[in-house]
Each structure stands twice: as structure tokens, then as C-alpha cells.
Motif scaffolding. Structure first.
Motif, mmCIF file in Angstrom:
data_model
loop_
_atom_site.group_PDB
_atom_site.id
_atom_site.type_symbol
_atom_site.label_atom_id
_atom_site.label_comp_id
_atom_site.label_asym_id
_atom_site.label_seq_id
_atom_site.Cartn_x
_atom_site.Cartn_y
_atom_site.Cartn_z
ATOM 1 N N GLU A 27 7.626 3.471 -10.894
ATOM 2 C CA GLU A 27 7.553 3.519 -9.444
ATOM 3 C C GLU A 27 6.128 4.001 -9.142
ATOM 4 O O GLU A 27 5.760 5.124 -9.474
ATOM 5 C CB GLU A 27 8.577 4.505 -8.900
ATOM 6 N N VAL A 28 5.324 3.116 -8.550
ATOM 7 C CA VAL A 28 3.920 3.418 -8.304
ATOM 8 C C VAL A 28 3.756 3.789 -6.834
ATOM 9 O O VAL A 28 4.054 2.994 -5.949
ATOM 10 C CB VAL A 28 3.010 2.215 -8.665
ATOM 11 N N HIS A 29 3.292 5.022 -6.602
ATOM 12 C CA HIS A 29 3.017 5.505 -5.251
ATOM 13 C C HIS A 29 1.524 5.360 -5.006
ATOM 14 O O HIS A 29 0.719 5.708 -5.886
ATOM 15 C CB HIS A 29 3.440 6.970 -5.110
ATOM 16 N N TYR A 30 1.157 4.848 -3.835
ATOM 17 C CA TYR A 30 -0.257 4.610 -3.563
ATOM 18 C C TYR A 30 -0.562 4.826 -2.091
ATOM 19 O O TYR A 30 0.302 4.675 -1.234
ATOM 20 C CB TYR A 30 -0.656 3.194 -3.984
ATOM 21 N N ASN A 31 -1.786 5.196 -1.831
ATOM 22 C CA ASN A 31 -2.274 5.268 -0.466
ATOM 23 C C ASN A 31 -3.782 5.159 -0.484
ATOM 24 O O ASN A 31 -4.430 5.416 -1.499
ATOM 25 C CB ASN A 31 -1.788 6.531 0.271
ATOM 26 N N ALA A 32 -4.330 4.729 0.625
ATOM 27 C CA ALA A 32 -5.779 4.598 0.795
ATOM 28 C C ALA A 32 -6.096 5.058 2.209
ATOM 29 O O ALA A 32 -5.401 4.708 3.158
ATOM 30 C CB ALA A 32 -6.203 3.146 0.584
ATOM 31 N N ARG A 72 -0.794 -4.872 -6.063
ATOM 32 C CA ARG A 72 -1.681 -5.521 -5.094
ATOM 33 C C ARG A 72 -1.275 -5.075 -3.699
ATOM 34 O O ARG A 72 -0.096 -5.067 -3.364
ATOM 35 C CB ARG A 72 -1.568 -7.042 -5.159
ATOM 36 N N PHE A 73 -2.268 -4.724 -2.895
ATOM 37 C CA PHE A 73 -2.009 -4.406 -1.494
ATOM 38 C C PHE A 73 -3.302 -4.565 -0.708
ATOM 39 O O PHE A 73 -4.386 -4.620 -1.267
ATOM 40 C CB PHE A 73 -1.412 -3.008 -1.326
ATOM 41 N N SER A 74 -3.151 -4.687 0.601
ATOM 42 C CA SER A 74 -4.292 -4.830 1.510
ATOM 43 C C SER A 74 -4.240 -3.715 2.535
ATOM 44 O O SER A 74 -3.157 -3.249 2.908
ATOM 45 C CB SER A 74 -4.246 -6.160 2.256
ATOM 46 N N GLN A 75 -5.425 -3.331 3.003
ATOM 47 C CA GLN A 75 -5.486 -2.332 4.053
ATOM 48 C C GLN A 75 -6.769 -2.496 4.852
ATOM 49 O O GLN A 75 -7.817 -2.762 4.304
ATOM 50 C CB GLN A 75 -5.424 -0.921 3.471
ATOM 51 N N GLU A 76 -6.635 -2.299 6.166
ATOM 52 C CA GLU A 76 -7.792 -2.358 7.050
ATOM 53 C C GLU A 76 -8.332 -0.951 7.252
ATOM 54 O O GLU A 76 -7.562 -0.007 7.391
ATOM 55 C CB GLU A 76 -7.398 -2.969 8.397
#
Length: 147
Positions: free
Chosen positions: A35-40, A139-143
Motif C-alpha cells: 500500500e503506497v501512500h504519496y503526496n506532493a 503514476r499520478f498527476s498533480q497541478e
């Protein structure tokens, strides 16, 4: 004292999620056995002393990524020490390699990296997590906006 740093980072992320259209709260994805937790988020949300402690830069045009990997099927979900590599891609398909640093604080293990952006730019992130010969791609996208 280092354990306090992890919780301070998570507090910044929580506070950032409350800002209107400024950043996103922590997210997670199930990738194989993890379970990969991520934030940017914009690096200006880091307190100066936190940035210094982790060797991170604060800038209106730098994003900070935080990745934590947990065992998906284990009670208590212990943190996993893994290899994390990847890159960010801007709308012109230019790639910026991500240089992740591992932070271990007690039972907590997480990975931090920074990348640059221009105002109102959407970055796509391609992150590979590897352990014991098994790899999964997040993979994820963020503005991002300049603060």
C-alpha cells in the motif's frame, strides 16, 4: 526528536489539504504486495526548520514529494524499506529525475524528493518501488501553483 519530524511532515500535509485548491491530501494506492501512500505539495508549506532538518529547499517553484510504503496484507501494516526511483514529466514531456532520500524515524520509513515546476503546471509522476526483485509503478498527476 526525529520521530517528531515525521509527524510534523504529516501535519503540514494535513494543513495543506485544507487550503483551497493549493494542494492535495495524502493519497494511497495498492500496488502488488504494498500500500503506497504519496503526496506532493509546494515546498513553501514546509516550516524552515523542517526543511533544514531534511536538507530540503523551500521555493515557490519547488514541489516536495513524500512516499511511504506499507505491507498491504499485514496487520498493523509495518513500513517497508524499499528502493524508490522515478521522474516527473511536464506538459512538454520533459523529464526531471527525482532524487529520493530515505528517512527512517523509529518504525516510520518514508522517501522525500523535490522537483521544480512553473506556475499552474501539471506534472505527471512515474515512480518505481522495488524490493526483493519485485517492482511496481506508481503514476499520478498533480497541478502546482506558485505561493
Amino acid at each position: 526528536m526525529r520521530k517528531l519530524g515525521f509527524f510534523a511532515v504529516m501535519l503540514v500535509v494535513l494543513a495543506a489539504s485544507l487550503l483551497p485548491a493549493q494542494s492535495h491530501a495524502e493519497q494511497s494506492k495498492r500496488l502488488g504486495p504494498w500500500e503506497v501512500h504519496y503526496n506532493a505539495f509546494n515546498s513553501t508549506l514546509l516550516r524552515p526548520e523542517m526543511a533544514q532538518q531534511y536538507g530540503l529547499e523551500r521555493s515557490a517553484t519547488l514541489a516536495t514529494l513524500n512516499i511511504a510504503v506499507l505491507a498491504a496484507d499485514v496487520a498493523g501494516k509495518p513500513a517497508q524499506q524499499v528502493t524508490v526511483e522515478g521522474y516527473a514529466m511536464n506538459p512538454l514531456s520533459m523529464q526531471q529525475p527525482l532524487d529520493f532520500q530515505e528517512v527512517v524515524e523509529g518504525d516510520a520509513v518514508y522517501y522525500l524528493a523535490q522537483t521544480s515546476f512553473t506556475n499552474l503546471e501539471t506534472l505527471r509522476f512515474f515512480i518505481t518501488v522495488t524490493k526483493d526483485g519485485q517492482s511496481q509503478e506508481l503514476r499520478f498527476s498533480q497541478e502546482f501553483w506558485r505561493n
